[in-house]
Design a protein around this motif. Sequence first.
Motif: not given
Length: 306
Positions: A259, A263-264, A299-300, A302-303, A305-306
């Motif tokens: 991830r 993503f990060d 927003a980051y 909140l997203s 954890q997914g």
Amino acid sequence: MDYLFVALGLVGLFLGGDALVRGSVGLARRMAISPLLIGLTVVGFGTSTPELLVSVEAALGGVPDVALGNVVGSNIANVLLIIGATALIWPIAVSGATLRRDTGVMVAAALALIPIFALGEVGRAAGLALVTALAGYLVWAYLAPGDDVPDEADLPPPMPAPRAALWLVGGLVALMLGARFLVDGAVAIAEDFGLSEAFIGLTIVAVGTSLPELATSVVAALRRQSAIAIGNVIGSNIFNVLGILGVTAIISPIPVAPRFLVFDLPIMIAASLLLTGLLLLRPAIGRVLGALMLIAYIAYILSAQG
């Protein structure tokens, strides 16, 4: 009890970081070290000490996602949360050749993590390379200070050596205890709620270790000192990648969960490029942009954890 540990950890990191910087700067002033060298080393490393201790504690404690999430999450928070909040208080306007150099180093350090993360581990060789790059940057900045050399008047007066030593020792003790409490409490909360260790590292731990930078930048904004607020964030981001991640990997190699690469890390790079573009292409970062950066950070989160 876990929440108490997290709260105690955050308080310990905040107070310890402040005490360490006070003592370090006071002692450096007593030893007649130049303002530039104080800014590059003492203050820079001092404000990054929470990240270092937390990442090392997490890596040695068998929670590498917290260690890595702390570094990546802190850099994202530094830009979107801290710069956003600072601009909301007072518009940020900074320019100069030194700014171009330092933002360039910040972006280059972020991009350097792509091939390292792609290997699946930040090993000791990569850690050594990162620390070597940090040493090179410090030498470069010292030999070519540019137009951002701090003024003697902006630094506190020299401090008696015994008092400075007390600040130093007290700060280090508070930081070590804070790091232990924060990591233990955060991991326990993650397990209780089924949250991933990476998410906790990227959010609670990352914001907690960024409290010294947040406090410094907010105070600088209130005093209308944009250069200090910006320099604080850029310097912290450079130290986090080259110094904190490098030293942690040398002590204990860090496995990289997929991830972080997909993503990060891209978000961290995008945040670094965004800050660089805003600083170099616009006369100022105003309140509207600050609000948008804060919204982007929410927003980051909140997203994440997914």
